[in-house]
Design an enzyme around this catalytic site. Structure first.
Site, PDB file in Angstrom:
ATOM      1  CG  ASP A 242    -112.466  88.025 -34.974  1.00 22.52           C
ATOM      2  OD1 ASP A 242    -111.955  87.342 -36.020  1.00 22.52           O
ATOM      3  OD2 ASP A 242    -113.654  88.076 -34.541  1.00 22.52           O
TER       4      ASP A 242
ATOM      5  N   GLY B 158    -114.529  84.347 -29.085  1.00 20.45           N
ATOM      6  CA  GLY B 158    -113.909  83.860 -30.432  1.00 20.45           C
ATOM      7  C   GLY B 158    -114.031  82.299 -30.569  1.00 20.45           C
TER       8      GLY B 158
ATOM      9  CG  ASN C 110    -128.907  76.402 -27.472  1.00 18.16           C
ATOM     10  OD1 ASN C 110    -129.085  75.443 -28.351  1.00 18.16           O
ATOM     11  ND2 ASN C 110    -128.434  77.581 -28.323  1.00 18.16           N
ATOM     12  CG  HIS C 111    -126.199  73.787 -30.066  1.00 19.35           C
ATOM     13  ND1 HIS C 111    -127.365  73.334 -30.607  1.00 19.35           N
ATOM     14  CD2 HIS C 111    -126.268  75.221 -30.612  1.00 19.35           C
ATOM     15  CE1 HIS C 111    -128.126  74.382 -31.353  1.00 19.35           C
ATOM     16  NE2 HIS C 111    -127.494  75.473 -31.242  1.00 19.35           N
TER      17      HIS C 111
ATOM     18  CE1 TYR D 156    -120.144  76.498 -31.283  1.00 19.26           C
ATOM     19  CE2 TYR D 156    -122.415  75.813 -31.145  1.00 19.26           C
ATOM     20  CZ  TYR D 156    -121.474  76.614 -30.725  1.00 19.26           C
ATOM     21  OH  TYR D 156    -121.894  77.904 -30.533  1.00 19.26           O
TER      22      TYR D 156
ATOM     23  CE  LYS E 148    -119.092  77.927 -28.105  1.00 17.20           C
ATOM     24  NZ  LYS E 148    -118.211  78.971 -27.831  1.00 17.20           N
TER      25      LYS E 148
HETATM   26  P1  NAI Z   1    -119.285  84.252 -35.012  1.00 16.00           P
HETATM   27  O1  NAI Z   1    -118.962  83.325 -35.802  1.00 16.00           O
HETATM   28  O2  NAI Z   1    -120.266  85.565 -35.931  1.00 16.00           O
HETATM   29  O3  NAI Z   1    -117.951  85.093 -34.544  1.00 16.00           O
HETATM   30  C1  NAI Z   1    -117.157  84.370 -33.861  1.00 16.00           C
HETATM   31  C2  NAI Z   1    -115.719  85.198 -34.323  1.00 16.00           C
HETATM   32  O4  NAI Z   1    -114.631  84.209 -33.646  1.00 16.00           O
HETATM   33  C3  NAI Z   1    -115.459  85.415 -35.756  1.00 16.00           C
HETATM   34  O5  NAI Z   1    -115.253  86.693 -35.948  1.00 16.00           O
HETATM   35  C4  NAI Z   1    -114.272  84.648 -36.261  1.00 16.00           C
HETATM   36  O6  NAI Z   1    -113.419  85.300 -37.071  1.00 16.00           O
HETATM   37  C5  NAI Z   1    -113.736  84.381 -34.828  1.00 16.00           C
HETATM   38  N1  NAI Z   1    -113.037  83.356 -34.855  1.00 16.00           N
HETATM   39  C6  NAI Z   1    -113.113  82.085 -35.297  1.00 16.00           C
HETATM   40  N2  NAI Z   1    -112.068  81.317 -35.310  1.00 16.00           N
HETATM   41  C7  NAI Z   1    -111.112  81.744 -34.721  1.00 16.00           C
HETATM   42  C8  NAI Z   1    -109.812  81.610 -34.164  1.00 16.00           C
HETATM   43  N3  NAI Z   1    -109.196  80.308 -34.495  1.00 16.00           N
HETATM   44  N4  NAI Z   1    -109.068  82.568 -33.723  1.00 16.00           N
HETATM   45  C9  NAI Z   1    -109.454  83.582 -33.345  1.00 16.00           C
HETATM   46  N5  NAI Z   1    -110.872  84.141 -33.873  1.00 16.00           N
HETATM   47  C10 NAI Z   1    -111.592  83.150 -34.389  1.00 16.00           C
HETATM   48  O7  NAI Z   1    -120.174  83.871 -34.009  1.00 16.00           O
HETATM   49  P2  NAI Z   1    -121.163  84.728 -32.985  1.00 16.00           P
HETATM   50  O8  NAI Z   1    -122.658  84.490 -33.480  1.00 16.00           O
HETATM   51  O9  NAI Z   1    -120.821  86.081 -32.881  1.00 16.00           O
HETATM   52  O10 NAI Z   1    -120.918  84.080 -31.295  1.00 16.00           O
HETATM   53  C11 NAI Z   1    -120.126  84.633 -30.491  1.00 16.00           C
HETATM   54  C12 NAI Z   1    -119.663  83.298 -29.359  1.00 16.00           C
HETATM   55  O11 NAI Z   1    -121.154  83.116 -28.907  1.00 16.00           O
HETATM   56  C13 NAI Z   1    -119.486  82.083 -30.112  1.00 16.00           C
HETATM   57  O12 NAI Z   1    -118.145  81.347 -29.488  1.00 16.00           O
HETATM   58  C14 NAI Z   1    -120.706  81.331 -30.234  1.00 16.00           C
HETATM   59  O13 NAI Z   1    -120.298  79.957 -30.179  1.00 16.00           O
HETATM   60  C15 NAI Z   1    -121.279  81.825 -29.124  1.00 16.00           C
HETATM   61  N6  NAI Z   1    -122.735  81.751 -29.385  1.00 16.00           N
HETATM   62  C16 NAI Z   1    -123.469  82.587 -30.017  1.00 16.00           C
HETATM   63  C17 NAI Z   1    -124.906  82.216 -30.282  1.00 16.00           C
HETATM   64  C18 NAI Z   1    -125.562  83.093 -30.787  1.00 16.00           C
HETATM   65  O14 NAI Z   1    -126.812  82.919 -30.881  1.00 16.00           O
HETATM   66  N7  NAI Z   1    -125.073  83.969 -31.877  1.00 16.00           N
HETATM   67  C19 NAI Z   1    -125.521  81.102 -29.538  1.00 16.00           C
HETATM   68  C20 NAI Z   1    -124.669  80.307 -28.753  1.00 16.00           C
HETATM   69  C21 NAI Z   1    -123.554  80.457 -28.760  1.00 16.00           C
HETATM   70  C1  15L Z   2    -125.147  78.456 -31.629  1.00 16.44           C
HETATM   71  O1  15L Z   2    -124.503  78.039 -30.678  1.00 16.44           O
HETATM   72  C2  15L Z   2    -124.664  79.242 -32.800  1.00 16.44           C
HETATM   73  O2  15L Z   2    -123.554  79.849 -32.495  1.00 16.44           O
HETATM   74  C3  15L Z   2    -125.660  80.171 -33.241  1.00 16.44           C
HETATM   75  O3  15L Z   2    -125.345  80.831 -34.520  1.00 16.44           O
HETATM   76  C4  15L Z   2    -127.051  79.522 -33.556  1.00 16.44           C
HETATM   77  O4  15L Z   2    -127.113  78.608 -34.419  1.00 16.44           O
HETATM   78  C5  15L Z   2    -127.546  79.083 -32.030  1.00 16.44           C
HETATM   79  O5  15L Z   2    -126.681  78.250 -31.426  1.00 16.44           O
HETATM   80  C6  15L Z   2    -128.646  78.128 -32.191  1.00 16.44           C
HETATM   81  O6  15L Z   2    -128.975  77.564 -31.325  1.00 16.44           O
HETATM   82  O7  15L Z   2    -129.467  78.152 -33.268  1.00 16.44           O
END
Ligand code: NAI
Ligand code: 15L
Length: 268
Positions: free
Chosen positions: A33, A71, A111-112, A135, A139
């Site tokens: 990270d 990430g 899902n987006h 965003y 994806k």
């Molecule tokens: P988050 O935002 O909590 O974690 C993402 C991590 O990526 C962060 O720790 C951040 O420091 C790191 N990051 C951001 N930019 C970076 C860069 N340029 N280089 C290296 N690291 C970087 O997101 P979350 O919720 O943990 O989601 C994880 C993955 O799953 C993401 O790719 C997100 O798009 C995807 N996702 C998550 C959903 C959810 O419900 N949490 C829903 C849909 C997709």
């Molecule tokens: C995503 O893709 C985001 O990473 C998560 O933080 C939520 O916003 C989720 O979608 C959502 O659909 O609400």
């Protein structure tokens, strides 16, 4: 069992929740990270890396036999941020993997990618993408890379269009797309142990009552999500007493992402 698994985005919400499950998939786990991940278990190591840094990502992918790529920017944000982390970052990751023995990748899509479909529909990965945000577009780019890198270079990938992977839903929309982290861990394990993976797209969603997504094309993985958001249904219904069916928040699968404007416009 993998020898060395890399997980990017390890300091994020999903990364932190998934981390305890990784020891059943791999002997050694490299967490990466741009921010620290805290204390490490004996099987874990940490390697800081900015995903837009090509050399850094190449070093990260060296010698790994599996990758969970979480990430990047996880919400709608200004284009420049999305470009660096999600577009360049995804390219660097897939290409570094190609050059380092083609480990299987689990790619955290969203899902987006299909957020402009209506909530009364049931859609599957064969439907055209319909992103609801820059965003979501980023994806979709990652998914297209995964497709190209399998067809041209035989780099296998499971693309997971994650719904809502948090401890509990926050409204009726996220109750329909809730994904328990244990179900996600089971899915990752299936991706790394399936005899053949190809490039497969699956919606990352638990066994919820309301359901907008058809995962039958990924049935060969044998993934059966065990959890459901049903226990929160009454609470979520009570929290949203005044439906307006024309509201983008209610109308589209992507909810607020579909209703929002351009992230680079000055806020009015
Ligand atoms: P988050 O935002 O909590 O974690 C993402 C991590 O990526 C962060 O720790 C951040 O420091 C790191 N990051 C951001 N930019 C970076 C860069 N340029 N280089 C290296 N690291 C970087 O997101 P979350 O919720 O943990 O989601 C994880 C993955 O799953 C993401 O790719 C997100 O798009 C995807 N996702 C998550 C959903 C959810 O419900 N949490 C829903 C849909 C997709
Ligand atoms: C995503 O893709 C985001 O990473 C998560 O933080 C939520 O916003 C989720 O979608 C959502 O659909 O609400």
């Amino acid at each position: 069992m993998l020898k060395k698994l890399l997980m990017t985005g390890a300091a994020g919400g999903v990364g932190r929740a998934l981390r305890p499950y990784l020891s059943r998939m791999a002997e050694r786990v490299v967490l990466s990270d741009i921010v620290e991940v805290g204390e490490l278990a004996p099987h874990e190591s940490f390697q800081a890396c900015e995903l837009s840094d090509r050399a850094g990502v190449e070093a990260l992918a060296e010698g790994v036999d599996g990758i969970i790529h979480l990430g990047g920017i996880s919400l709608e944000r200004p284009w420049k941020q999305i470009l660096g982390a999600n577009i360049e970052g995804a390219y660097n990751l897939f290409d570094a993997a190609r050059l380092s023995g083609k480990p299987r990748i689990v790619f955290a899509s969203s899902n987006h990618v299909t957020g402009y479909y209506g909530r009364e529909m049931r859609i599957g990965p064969q439907m055209p993408v319909r992103p609801d945000s820059l965003y979501g577009v980023s994806k979709a780019f990652g998914e297209a890379l995964a497709s190209l890198y399998f067809d041209k270079f035989e780099l296998e990938c499971l693309t997971v269009r994650i719904g809502w992977c948090f401890p509990k839903p926050k409204d009726m929309r996220t109750q329909a797309i809730y994904l328990a982290v244990e179900d996600l861990a089971d899915l990752c394990e299936r991706a790394f142990t399936a005899p053949r993976l190809g490039h497969t797209i699956v919606y990352g969603v638990s066994n919820n009552d309301e359901c907008w997504w058809d995962n039958s094309s990924a049935a060969f993985l044998g993934w059966k999500p065990k959890h459901s958001s049903a226990l929160w249904r009454e609470e979520m219904l009570a929290a949203e007493p005044d439906w307006n069916p024309a509201d983008p928040l209610v109308r589209f699968q992507g909810g607020g992402f579909a209703g929002s404007g351009h992230p680079d416009d000055p806020k009015g």
